[in-house]
Structure formats: C-alpha cells, structure tokens
Write a protein that holds these residues in place. Structure first.
Motif, PDB file in Angstrom:
ATOM      1  N   PHE A  34       0.803  -1.223   0.000  1.00 23.39           N
ATOM      2  CA  PHE A  34       0.000   0.000   0.000  1.00 23.39           C
ATOM      3  C   PHE A  34       0.839   1.278   0.000  1.00 23.39           C
ATOM      4  O   PHE A  34       0.292   2.379  -0.011  1.00 23.39           O
ATOM      5  CB  PHE A  34      -0.933   0.015   1.215  1.00 23.39           C
ATOM      6  CG  PHE A  34      -1.921  -1.111   1.237  1.00 23.39           C
ATOM      7  CD1 PHE A  34      -2.306  -1.745   0.066  1.00 23.39           C
ATOM      8  CD2 PHE A  34      -2.459  -1.562   2.438  1.00 23.39           C
ATOM      9  CE1 PHE A  34      -3.228  -2.776   0.092  1.00 23.39           C
ATOM     10  CE2 PHE A  34      -3.368  -2.595   2.460  1.00 23.39           C
ATOM     11  CZ  PHE A  34      -3.759  -3.217   1.288  1.00 23.39           C
ATOM     12  N   GLY A  35       2.205   1.135   0.037  1.00 19.58           N
ATOM     13  CA  GLY A  35       3.074   2.306  -0.032  1.00 19.58           C
ATOM     14  C   GLY A  35       3.136   3.116   1.232  1.00 19.58           C
ATOM     15  O   GLY A  35       3.281   4.342   1.187  1.00 19.58           O
ATOM     16  N   LYS A  36       3.035   2.467   2.384  1.00 15.23           N
ATOM     17  CA  LYS A  36       2.992   3.172   3.658  1.00 15.23           C
ATOM     18  C   LYS A  36       4.271   3.004   4.482  1.00 15.23           C
ATOM     19  O   LYS A  36       4.266   3.265   5.674  1.00 15.23           O
ATOM     20  CB  LYS A  36       1.785   2.670   4.476  1.00 15.23           C
ATOM     21  CG  LYS A  36       0.434   2.926   3.814  1.00 15.23           C
ATOM     22  CD  LYS A  36       0.178   4.393   3.613  1.00 15.23           C
ATOM     23  CE  LYS A  36      -1.181   4.648   2.997  1.00 15.23           C
ATOM     24  NZ  LYS A  36      -1.425   6.095   2.790  1.00 15.23           N
ATOM     25  N   LEU A  37       5.364   2.568   3.869  1.00 16.98           N
ATOM     26  CA  LEU A  37       6.608   2.344   4.596  1.00 16.98           C
ATOM     27  C   LEU A  37       7.640   3.418   4.267  1.00 16.98           C
ATOM     28  O   LEU A  37       7.591   4.068   3.207  1.00 16.98           O
ATOM     29  CB  LEU A  37       7.170   0.959   4.261  1.00 16.98           C
ATOM     30  CG  LEU A  37       6.295  -0.252   4.619  1.00 16.98           C
ATOM     31  CD1 LEU A  37       7.027  -1.536   4.243  1.00 16.98           C
ATOM     32  CD2 LEU A  37       5.925  -0.257   6.092  1.00 16.98           C
ATOM     33  N   SER A  38       8.577   3.565   5.178  1.00 20.60           N
ATOM     34  CA  SER A  38       9.699   4.476   4.926  1.00 20.60           C
ATOM     35  C   SER A  38      10.694   3.815   3.973  1.00 20.60           C
ATOM     36  O   SER A  38      10.586   2.618   3.662  1.00 20.60           O
ATOM     37  CB  SER A  38      10.392   4.810   6.256  1.00 20.60           C
ATOM     38  OG  SER A  38      10.972   3.627   6.802  1.00 20.60           O
ATOM     39  N   GLU A  39      11.669   4.591   3.527  1.00 21.45           N
ATOM     40  CA  GLU A  39      12.680   4.040   2.606  1.00 21.45           C
ATOM     41  C   GLU A  39      13.443   2.901   3.253  1.00 21.45           C
ATOM     42  O   GLU A  39      13.749   1.891   2.612  1.00 21.45           O
ATOM     43  CB  GLU A  39      13.642   5.151   2.166  1.00 21.45           C
ATOM     44  CG  GLU A  39      12.995   6.203   1.270  1.00 21.45           C
ATOM     45  CD  GLU A  39      14.003   7.212   0.746  1.00 21.45           C
ATOM     46  OE1 GLU A  39      15.204   7.084   1.102  1.00 21.45           O
ATOM     47  OE2 GLU A  39      13.606   8.109   0.001  1.00 21.45           O
ATOM     48  N   GLU A  40      13.782   3.064   4.570  1.00 23.11           N
ATOM     49  CA  GLU A  40      14.525   2.005   5.265  1.00 23.11           C
ATOM     50  C   GLU A  40      13.701   0.716   5.350  1.00 23.11           C
ATOM     51  O   GLU A  40      14.209  -0.393   5.153  1.00 23.11           O
ATOM     52  CB  GLU A  40      14.901   2.470   6.679  1.00 23.11           C
ATOM     53  CG  GLU A  40      15.917   3.595   6.742  1.00 23.11           C
ATOM     54  CD  GLU A  40      15.311   4.956   6.411  1.00 23.11           C
ATOM     55  OE1 GLU A  40      14.066   5.039   6.307  1.00 23.11           O
ATOM     56  OE2 GLU A  40      16.084   5.929   6.251  1.00 23.11           O
ATOM     57  N   GLU A  41      12.377   0.882   5.643  1.00 26.15           N
ATOM     58  CA  GLU A  41      11.514  -0.300   5.755  1.00 26.15           C
ATOM     59  C   GLU A  41      11.314  -0.972   4.407  1.00 26.15           C
ATOM     60  O   GLU A  41      11.264  -2.205   4.313  1.00 26.15           O
ATOM     61  CB  GLU A  41      10.165   0.125   6.332  1.00 26.15           C
ATOM     62  CG  GLU A  41      10.258   0.510   7.806  1.00 26.15           C
ATOM     63  CD  GLU A  41       8.968   1.143   8.307  1.00 26.15           C
ATOM     64  OE1 GLU A  41       8.629   0.927   9.493  1.00 26.15           O
ATOM     65  OE2 GLU A  41       8.305   1.869   7.525  1.00 26.15           O
ATOM     66  N   ILE A  42      11.224  -0.164   3.335  1.00 24.63           N
ATOM     67  CA  ILE A  42      11.090  -0.738   1.988  1.00 24.63           C
ATOM     68  C   ILE A  42      12.337  -1.536   1.634  1.00 24.63           C
ATOM     69  O   ILE A  42      12.257  -2.637   1.082  1.00 24.63           O
ATOM     70  CB  ILE A  42      10.850   0.382   0.963  1.00 24.63           C
ATOM     71  CG1 ILE A  42       9.447   0.964   1.143  1.00 24.63           C
ATOM     72  CG2 ILE A  42      11.005  -0.148  -0.464  1.00 24.63           C
ATOM     73  CD1 ILE A  42       9.165   2.147   0.271  1.00 24.63           C
TER      74      ILE A  42
END
Length: 261
Positions: free
Chosen positions: A17-25
């Motif tokens: 859903f595109g709700k993560l930060s860059e680090e989490e992605i």
C-alpha cells in the motif's frame, strides 16, 4: 524474526500500500530476496488488490488496467515500491474492494435472512393447515360420537350381498327426526366413475325403493359416516353401486348391502 513471523506481522500489506519508509522498503526488498515465501506473499497481496478492485475502478480504462495487471502478474520479481509514488489510485482500489466485500457480506446475510424467513413462513403455513385439518377431523369425530350415543337413533346392520359378500354397512335412523346416517366404512372403494347410492325400501305390499342420497363424499370422509336425506318410515335400507350421478331406480345386480329396520 523468521520469514513466517515477518509475513504475519502485517508489514507486507503496508509495503504493497506504499505506507513504509525508505529504510523499511529496503528491508522488505531484502527479505523478499532472501526468502522466496516472502516474495510470493507480496505477489499474492498485489494480485488480490488488482483482482478485487478491477470491477470498481471506472477511472481506469481497460487498456491501462490490463497493462498494470500484466506488469504486476507477469513479473518474476517483486515490484519495488517507492515511498514517493502516487498511491492514491491504489488506496482507492483498496477502499473500493473493501466496500465490495462489505456489500457482498451484507447481501449474503440478507439472502440468508430472507431464506430463513421463507422457511419459517412455509413451516407456519404447514402447521396452520395441519391444525385446521385436525380441527375438522375432531369435529367430524365428535359428530359421529353424538350419533352413536343418541338413544333415539336405531342402528340397522346392512349385510353384504351376492355381488360383495364381504361388504357391510350400518344405517342410523332416527324415527322422530327421520334423519339417516350411513356408516360406509365396510364398503370397498367404488371404481372410478361409480358411486354408492342409498335406498329407503318399503317391502310390503310391493317392493318400493326411494333414493335418499349418494355417498359421493366417501373418498374425502375421514370417518365414512355420511348423512343422507330423511326417510319416511323405511322398512329396510339398501346400498347399490351406480354410475356417477346416481340412478332413478336401483341396479339390483349391484346391490352391495341390505338390512331390515
């Protein structure tokens, strides 16, 4: 955290859903590379979102939808999500999909409720019919008992004759009211197109038969005790089998029962 715990944590849904930060992605991409089951779970979530939301995404043309679908479903690698990508259309699909599922559940529950109500209504109607039937039978039985217990009634046994030696019947005659009831339970069921006819007989000085009715309710009567017309001072009663509608005079060859008063 192992791959199963990672899948069950809910982070993969947020990833899609595109709700993560860059680090989490980056972490999810790493897990997808390391664990094939994580990669397959991401693809399964993407497939579910695309397939469920297609029917409620009118802003997408069929061509664009097929391009996106082919891209999502045809790739062998997991799509790497970027946090700055415009996810409004995807979240719209998800919201629409949730609405579709919600409406579907409500529609299913409504159908189930209607089916239950219909079953209850049918059972209620059947119960009411049974009650009415029992009431009618009870009333008919009470009437028969009243006839049997009435000391004013004379019971006349009607014995089987040559055409039907095993047949028998009984007439209940009230000398005061002249009413006549016939107990036809000992008569065989009449053939199709035939009916039993009851005769009041004067034996002297000349045999004189008078029709006092048809036992045309034989098939529907529960007790087989049937009221016929009044008889004036009969000396005997006879029952013959006649064509439907009855006859003007008795068919003696079809005399089933006979008895003197």
């Amino acid at each position: 955290m192992n791959s199963r715990e990672y899948i069950e944590s809910g982070i993969l849904e947020l990833y899609v859903f595109g709700k993560l930060s860059e680090e989490e992605i980056a972490e999810v991409n790493q897990m997808a590379t390391q664990y094939p089951e994580v990669k397959e779970e991401i693809k399964a979530i993407e497939n579910a979102v695309i397939n469920l939301s297609y029917s409620v995404a009118p802003h997408l043309s069929a061509t664009n939808f097929e391009k996106i679908r082919a891209e999502l479903l045809g790739r062998n690698k997991v799509i790497e999500m970027k946090p700055k990508t415009n996810w409004s259309q995807y979240t719209g699909w998800v919201a629409a999909a949730v609405l579709v599922v919600g409406f579907g559940l409500q529609f299913y529950k409504l159908n189930q409720t209607n089916e239950t109500l219909n079953n209850v209504s049918t059972e209620k109607n059947l119960l009411q019919e049974s009650i009415v039937d029992l009431e009618l039978k009870k009333k008919e039985s009470e009437e028969v008992l009243a006839i049997l217990r009435d000391t004013s009634n004379v019971a006349v046994a009607l014995a089987g004759q040559q055409v039907a030696p095993q047949a028998f019947a009984k007439a209940y005659y009230n000398k005061t009211t002249k009413t006549v009831y016939i107990d036809a339970s000992g008569l065989p069921e009449p053939p199709k197109g035939m009916v039993y006819q009851v005769w009041s007989l004067q034996l002297e000085p000349v045999l004189t038969p008078t029709s006092i009715g048809l036992l045309d309710s034989y098939a529907t009567s529960t007790t087989k005790v049937i009221k016929v017309e009044n008889a004036e001072s009969p000396q005997a009663f006879g029952i013959t089998l006649e064509p439907a509608g009855g006859s003007a005079s008795p068919t003696l060859e079809q005399l089933y029962t006979l008895g003197k008063v």
